[in-house]
Design a protein around this motif. Structure first.
Motif, short mmCIF file in Angstrom:
data_model
loop_
_atom_site.label_atom_id
_atom_site.label_comp_id
_atom_site.label_asym_id
_atom_site.label_seq_id
_atom_site.Cartn_x
_atom_site.Cartn_y
_atom_site.Cartn_z
N THR A 25 5.02 -7.21 -5.07
CA THR A 25 6.33 -7.22 -5.73
C THR A 25 7.46 -7.21 -4.72
OG1 THR A 25 6.23 -4.80 -5.87
CG2 THR A 25 5.40 -6.05 -7.75
N ILE A 26 7.20 -6.71 -3.52
CA ILE A 26 8.19 -6.73 -2.45
C ILE A 26 7.76 -7.81 -1.45
CG2 ILE A 26 9.38 -5.38 -0.71
CD1 ILE A 26 9.89 -4.44 -3.55
N ILE A 77 13.18 -2.75 2.35
CA ILE A 77 14.08 -1.86 1.63
C ILE A 77 13.69 -1.91 0.16
CG2 ILE A 77 15.82 -3.70 1.45
CD1 ILE A 77 17.92 -1.40 1.51
N VAL A 78 13.39 -0.74 -0.41
CA VAL A 78 12.88 -0.63 -1.77
C VAL A 78 13.69 0.41 -2.52
CG1 VAL A 78 10.54 -1.29 -1.10
CG2 VAL A 78 11.18 1.12 -1.09
N ASP A 97 2.67 8.90 9.62
CA ASP A 97 3.96 8.23 9.50
C ASP A 97 5.07 9.26 9.34
OD1 ASP A 97 2.54 5.97 9.66
OD2 ASP A 97 2.78 5.36 7.57
N GLN A 98 6.18 9.00 10.00
CA GLN A 98 7.33 9.89 9.95
C GLN A 98 8.26 9.45 8.83
OE1 GLN A 98 9.16 9.78 13.78
NE2 GLN A 98 7.48 10.82 14.81
N LYS A 108 0.82 -1.20 0.00
CA LYS A 108 0.00 0.00 0.00
C LYS A 108 0.86 1.25 0.00
CE LYS A 108 -3.73 2.25 2.61
NZ LYS A 108 -4.61 2.15 3.79
N ALA A 109 1.97 1.23 0.75
CA ALA A 109 2.85 2.40 0.79
C ALA A 109 3.49 2.68 -0.57
CB ALA A 109 3.94 2.18 1.85
N LEU A 110 3.67 1.62 -1.38
CA LEU A 110 4.25 1.79 -2.70
C LEU A 110 3.21 2.07 -3.77
CD1 LEU A 110 6.93 -1.05 -2.68
CD2 LEU A 110 7.26 1.38 -2.22
N GLY A 111 1.92 2.14 -3.38
CA GLY A 111 0.86 2.40 -4.33
C GLY A 111 0.51 1.22 -5.20
#
Length: 678
Positions: free
Chosen positions: A146-147, A340-341, A388-389, A123-126
């Motif tokens: 994908t991750i 890690i992306v 989120d920071q 979700k964070a990567l869209g």
């Protein structure tokens, strides 16, 4: 005397070890018996006793063989019958049912189950947009992430792996520390004073039985010590011999996989299987299982702890152990995880140990790739009290920073970033009248003059005024504006056609013809593509290009100096004419015979070699001086003069007809008014 004759009997008794069939045993025994009787070293009583023992042994062997043959025949018949039933069932399926069955087999592949943290990273990567399932129309599902967790795909078996029987490890070398157990097949080869080639199976009491030697306890013996054990035991009966032992078909052992595994429970594996083999057989750790804390327990004691990352990253199997029956493999819960992306060699989700830092996680991911920005990373941290920071860490100064559970480390690419134009190298193509035409890569802030110098400079025939300079960004902008102008023109034509009213059949036919012509004109204009040319404001005798910075993809084409002037359009003899120094545009028109009667002399224009346009509608004082002469405009090499045809032309008869109709309508109106007044 009796003792001396007993020695050949011992030799006779050892002979059956070296033959492999009852018929060969009988033949060898008969030959040996005849030889002993002929030499007088064997008494008749001993011979009779030997023959009776040999006959009894042969009968027993034949009975065993017949029983084994009948059992094998029965098994073969049953197997053939089962295979025939399967083939019959398969042949009765229709094509549609067979396709459905094959589809079900494809779906039976073990699916990958993403953890909650994997879905959060997705979700964070869209990448959390739902897609329509191919298996069920109308059903939506999330695309596979994908991750993923590092190592998860390596341990997830396919349906083909699940169908395979436990491997016998037929082609695997038996390690020296392998411990023999019940069910192992031991191949014993003895030569020297006695010859033997035996295949023996360890029975339930842990022993193998060698003829004339007796049972030997081998269960619990290491494979490296097997030769010594056999040599010591056979040496109590025979002398002057050599022995070599190896293992054939190995036993299958049952182990228990517990904890957070994909398929926990009892698993049957080969006797040569190790901790890693059993873990793969069980599908590896589950979505909440640990890859770094896998314990092997035997008899209630901890044997070893396996960190699977050492095997996956470094190829280190020092913690791997051979399994024994009733071993327990425990997969612990997952430890802290970070993702890690970005521009790393292996983007994935990694499980961290308490002592590892950001640098360790980067090493697990294979380090930065060739186009990564190695000076910084961004860490997105989960904070349940607020948003989120995102913390940016500078490398290598903060490489030892500690990461928290659930962090997402983003690395950046130098290629995908939009650098300032002045900081990028330029790829420029130089063509035409230069010494070394070709494509060149120029440093930042290079100009047109630098590109010409890189190509070796211009030749003596170069016509700097006619330089054609094109740019990709300008071409895109021209195309956008051109398409907009075409849309406006098409809208205007459509509006004029729909609002005009025809007073007669001739006018209707004329309007239809004009509409058809406008449509063809629009289609032809759509086929035209702008070339992105930039008009360089140069003097006709210029010797150098302007000080303009180049961009990536620019094209510079310097033509040779032409010696003609072209005249086209509505003239009596259009074509190209030899340029004369000091001549004017009017002289060029005069050479072409001048404009025709249907020419629009107020719209004549000249296209210069540098791309600029000069027309009769231009004047130094504005646009009021229409129809001025070209006598004061000098011609230049490479000029193209165009005389357009006059549009909307009408004949005298057409004009008279239109005026007659107008006057006729006016007369009718006056007569009607008079009638109303009277």
């Amino acid at each position: 005397m009796s003792t001396r004759r007993a020695q050949p009997l011992n030799c006779l008794q050892s002979w059956p070890l070296q033959v492999r069939s009852p018929r060969g045993a009988r033949r060898a025994g008969a030959l040996a018996l005849s030889a002993m009787l002929a030499l007088g070293s064997l008494s008749a009583a001993h011979a009779q006793s030997y023959l009776e023992d040999e006959t009894t042994r042969t009968r027993s062997t034949n009975q065993q063989r017949e029983s084994t043959t009948e059992t094998d025949d029965a098994r073969s018949t049953t197997r053939l019958r089962q295979n025939g039933n399967r083939l019959d069932e398969r042949s009765t399926l229709t094509d549609k049912e067979r396709l459905n069955e094959e589809s079900l087999l494809r779906r039976r592949k073990t699916p990958y189950v993403a953890s909650e943290f994997e879905r959060y990273v997705q979700k964070a990567l869209g990448q959390d947009k739902k897609i329509e399932s191919r298996d069920a129309i109308g059903e939506e599902q999330l695309p596979p992430p994908t991750i993923k967790r590092f190592g998860a795909e390596l341990l997830l078996p396919t349906v083909e792996d699940l169908r395979k029987e436990p491997s016998t490890n037929a082609g695997t070398t038996v390690p020296p520390d392998y411990v023999l157990g019940v069910g192992d097949e031991v191949m014993v080869n003895v030569w020297g004073a006695v010859d033997a080639d035996l295949r023996l199976v360890v029975d339930r009491s842990g022993r193998i039985s060698i003829p004339r030697v007796g049972p030997i306890l081998v269960a619990g013996v290491r494979f490296a010590d097997l030769n010594n054990v056999l040599r010591q035991r056979i040496g109590t009966v025979f002398k002057n011999f050599q022995v070599s032992a190896s293992l054939g078909r190995l036993r299958a052992v049952r182990v228990y996989v517990t904890g957070f595994a994909q398929r926990p429970g009892a698993h049957t594996v080969s006797g040569l299987s190790t901790l890693v083999n059993a873990l793969i057989e069980a599908g590896g750790p589950s979505a909440s299982g640990s890859f770094r804390r896998i314990e092997l327990r035997r008899g209630g004691e901890l044997v070893t702890t396996l960190d699977f990352y050492k095997l996956l990253i470094k190829g280190d199997k020092t913690s791997d152990r051979l399994l024994q029956a009733e071993d327990v493999i425990y997969v612990g819960p997952s430890g802290p995880q970070v993702a890690i992306v970005g521009s790393v060699n292996k983007p994935a989700i990694f499980e961290m140990s308490p002592s590892e830092s950001l640098e360790d996680v980067l090493n697990m991911a294979g380090g930065f790739n060739a186009v990564a920005d190695t000076s910084r990373v961004a860490v997105q941290r989960i904070d349940f009290t607020k948003e989120d920071q995102v913390v940016e860490l500078q490398l290598p100064a903060q490489a030892s920073a500690r990461l928290k559970n659930g962090d997402i480390v983003r690395t950046f690419s130098l290629v995908s970033l939009a650098h300032p134009r002045d900081a990028r190298s330029k790829r420029v193509r130089v063509e035409g009248e230069v010494l070394h035409p070709g494509e060149y890569v120029l440093p930042a802030k290079s100009t047109l003059a630098d590109a010409i110098a890189k190509a070796g400079g211009v030749t003596q025939q170069a016509y700097i005024f006619g330089t054609e300079f094109t740019r990709d960004s300008v071409r895109a902008s021209q195309q956008e504006n051109y398409d907009r102008a075409l849309r406006d023109l098409e809208t205007e034509f459509t509006r004029n056609t729909s609002t005009q009213r025809a007073l007669s059949a001739d006018e209707a036919a004329a309007q239809t013809a004009r509409a058809s012509g406008a449509t063809r004109l629009i289609e032809r204009l759509r086929a035209v593509r702008p070339n992105g040319r930039i008009v360089l404001q140069l003097a006709p005798n210029a010797a150098a290009l302007p000080n303009l910075m180049v961009e990536d993809g620019d094209r510079i084409s310097i033509p040779a100096k032409p010696n003609t002037v072209a005249v086209f359009g509505s003239v009596f003899n259009g074509g190209s004419y030899l340029y004369t120094e000091g001549s004017s545009i009017e002289d060029a028109l005069r050479q072409a015979g001048g404009p025709t009667r249907g020419a629009d002399t107020n719209s004549v224009f000249v296209l210069r070699a540098n791309g600029s346009v000069v027309s009769t509608r231009q004047s130094n004082s504005g646009w009021l001086s229409l129809g001025q002469s070209f006598s004061g405009i000098a011609a230049l090499p490479g000029d193209t003069v165009f005389v357009p045809e006059e549009l909307n032309k009408t004949t005298f008869a057409q004009e008279a007809k239109e005026w007659t109709q107008i006057l006729y309508q006016f007369g009718l109106g006056v007569a009607a008014l008079k009638t109303l007044q009277n």
